[in-house]
Design a protein around this motif. Structure first.
Motif, PDB file in Angstrom:
ATOM      1  N   TYR A 164      -7.563   4.393  -5.329  1.00 38.18           N
ATOM      2  CA  TYR A 164      -8.015   3.656  -4.069  1.00 38.18           C
ATOM      3  C   TYR A 164      -9.354   2.916  -4.482  1.00 38.18           C
ATOM      4  O   TYR A 164     -10.214   3.392  -5.163  1.00 38.18           O
ATOM      5  CB  TYR A 164      -8.267   4.664  -3.059  1.00 38.18           C
ATOM      6  N   VAL A 216      -4.041   9.963   5.490  1.00 41.20           N
ATOM      7  CA  VAL A 216      -4.791   9.738   3.869  1.00 41.20           C
ATOM      8  C   VAL A 216      -6.214  10.265   4.249  1.00 41.20           C
ATOM      9  O   VAL A 216      -6.631   9.941   5.229  1.00 41.20           O
ATOM     10  CB  VAL A 216      -4.521   8.169   3.475  1.00 41.20           C
ATOM     11  N   ALA A 226      -7.635   9.018  -3.506  1.00 44.14           N
ATOM     12  CA  ALA A 226      -6.982   9.279  -2.146  1.00 44.14           C
ATOM     13  C   ALA A 226      -6.035  10.554  -2.265  1.00 44.14           C
ATOM     14  O   ALA A 226      -5.275  10.588  -3.284  1.00 44.14           O
ATOM     15  CB  ALA A 226      -6.274   7.921  -1.466  1.00 44.14           C
ATOM     16  N   CYS A 249     -11.895   8.265   5.654  1.00 43.98           N
ATOM     17  CA  CYS A 249     -12.863   8.029   4.316  1.00 43.98           C
ATOM     18  C   CYS A 249     -14.144   8.752   4.308  1.00 43.98           C
ATOM     19  O   CYS A 249     -14.770   9.029   5.239  1.00 43.98           O
ATOM     20  CB  CYS A 249     -13.050   6.555   4.361  1.00 43.98           C
ATOM     21  N   GLN A 289      -6.041  -2.843   4.491  1.00 40.01           N
ATOM     22  CA  GLN A 289      -5.533  -2.370   3.024  1.00 40.01           C
ATOM     23  C   GLN A 289      -4.855  -3.376   2.235  1.00 40.01           C
ATOM     24  O   GLN A 289      -3.809  -4.164   2.954  1.00 40.01           O
ATOM     25  CB  GLN A 289      -4.858  -0.941   2.943  1.00 40.01           C
ATOM     26  N   PHE A 339      -5.041   0.178  -2.249  1.00 41.71           N
ATOM     27  CA  PHE A 339      -4.544   1.537  -2.383  1.00 41.71           C
ATOM     28  C   PHE A 339      -3.202   1.590  -3.212  1.00 41.71           C
ATOM     29  O   PHE A 339      -2.260   0.829  -2.661  1.00 41.71           O
ATOM     30  CB  PHE A 339      -4.221   1.895  -0.631  1.00 41.71           C
ATOM     31  N   PRO A 368       0.770  -1.078  -0.033  1.00 48.91           N
ATOM     32  CA  PRO A 368      -0.020   0.190   0.063  1.00 48.91           C
ATOM     33  C   PRO A 368       0.925   1.129  -0.081  1.00 48.91           C
ATOM     34  O   PRO A 368       1.994   1.292   0.565  1.00 48.91           O
ATOM     35  CB  PRO A 368      -0.883  -0.328   1.346  1.00 48.91           C
ATOM     36  N   VAL A 383      -6.371   6.894   8.385  1.00 50.43           N
ATOM     37  CA  VAL A 383      -7.073   6.769   7.060  1.00 50.43           C
ATOM     38  C   VAL A 383      -8.463   7.279   7.122  1.00 50.43           C
ATOM     39  O   VAL A 383      -9.267   6.744   7.589  1.00 50.43           O
ATOM     40  CB  VAL A 383      -6.977   5.346   6.451  1.00 50.43           C
ATOM     41  N   ASP A 428     -12.396   1.557  -2.109  1.00 48.02           N
ATOM     42  CA  ASP A 428     -12.981   1.344  -0.706  1.00 48.02           C
ATOM     43  C   ASP A 428     -13.955   0.034  -0.571  1.00 48.02           C
ATOM     44  O   ASP A 428     -15.061   0.299  -0.423  1.00 48.02           O
ATOM     45  CB  ASP A 428     -13.647   2.600  -0.354  1.00 48.02           C
ATOM     46  N   VAL A 488      -9.300   9.548   1.691  1.00 48.98           N
ATOM     47  CA  VAL A 488     -10.232   8.928   0.596  1.00 48.98           C
ATOM     48  C   VAL A 488     -11.558   9.578   0.530  1.00 48.98           C
ATOM     49  O   VAL A 488     -12.325   9.632   1.292  1.00 48.98           O
ATOM     50  CB  VAL A 488     -10.418   7.414   1.082  1.00 48.98           C
TER      51      VAL A 488
END
Length: 285
Positions: free
Chosen positions: A158, A243, A133, A80, A110, A185, A70, A78, A160, A245
């Motif tokens: 990315y 990160v 991302a 999202c 991930q 990722f 990743p 992370v 998800d 996303v």
């Protein structure tokens, strides 16, 4: 500049992706930094990476012989973003919120480009979500939206991957978003100086077994990137390597009639203009 994380000759490392292969920054920078996250934390980290790659007479490893990791394997946070495109909001029939919908992923959930996404045996509702991302390069707390672009180190593809029945067991989405090896990722990040996202939106395309199932661009986000950075940084200080996303557009399998959930052997590709293609096959966990 393309930066990524890799497994080369029995060890985890990170480097610059060139036309000829990988310039191994983990090897070349000695003990100064041990990961891409640590490189981003250096004040001159990106410039150091550029200078080291420019001085390399040849790459240290061909792309064909490395195992991708990743992009930021050890990201501490992370974030999202859910239902951040109008067409996805409409297809899910979720009420529009005046604030971004935020949930967290664990880095351990991930996988990298080329690694399998694992279909949980506990569910028959494993879904794709192609997304863009962004990786934080300069940290901060309560970052103003007008200052947010300067905090972005780069962008990546990315997926998800979402386990829908577990996602909606309750109003809290965390379980359906954190099964082992369900989020893709990669394959690398492209630094923000090479992508003028403010004036040229990124084009996002998701393909399932070669057929386009999602297509949109970052100008169609409900909450644009600067607002997401401002909002997330209000919760916790953002740090280099974190990160965000940014959300998926319409076309997810859950909303189709009949539903189009992932099956073992499926191949999912997430392509973002100017970055590349993240590709993963589905296997049973």
């Amino acid at each position: 500049m393309k930066l990524g994380s890799f497994h080369i000759a029995g060890r985890d490392t990170f480097g610059v992706v060139t036309e000829g292969g990988i310039v191994d920054l983990g090897e070349r920078l000695g003990g100064r930094c041990r990961s891409l996250r640590e490189l981003l934390a250096l004040d001159d980290g990106l410039e150091l990476a550029r200078r080291t790659a420019a001085q390399a007479r040849q790459p240290d490893a061909a792309l064909e012989v490395v195992q991708y990791l990743p992009v930021v394997p050890d990201a501490r946070k992370v974030f999202c973003i859910g239902v951040n495109y109008a067409d996805h909001l409409e297809e899910t029939r979720i009420r529009k919120s005046p604030y971004p919908t935020v949930f967290m992923r664990y880095a351990e959930s991930q996988v990298a480009h080329g690694q399998p996404l694992l279909h949980p045996r506990e569910s028959a509702q494993f879904d794709f979500e192609g997304e863009v991302a962004l990786v934080i390069g300069r940290g901060g707390r309560r970052i103003r939206s007008e200052d947010a672009w300067s905090h972005v180190a780069g962008y990546a593809c990315y997926n998800d991957g979402s386990v829908r029945d577990w996602q909606f067991h309750t109003t809290q989405w965390g379980p359906g978003k954190n099964f082992a090896a369900t989020g893709g990722f990669g394959p690398w990040m492209v630094t923000a100086d090479e992508l003028d996202v403010q004036s040229k939106p990124l084009q996002l395309t998701t393909r399932l077994n070669g057929a386009v199932v999602q297509q949109s661009d970052t100008n169609l986000m409900i909450f644009p990137i600067p607002e997401l950075i401002a909002y997330c940084s209000t919760l916790l200080p953002l740090a280099p390597g974190d990160v965000i996303v940014t959300g998926t557009p319409g076309g997810v399998g859950m909303a189709r009639n009949p539903p189009l959930f992932l099956q073992v052997g499926d191949r999912v590709e997430v392509e973002v203009s100017g970055i590349g293609v993240l590709c993963n096959e589905v296997r049973m966990d």
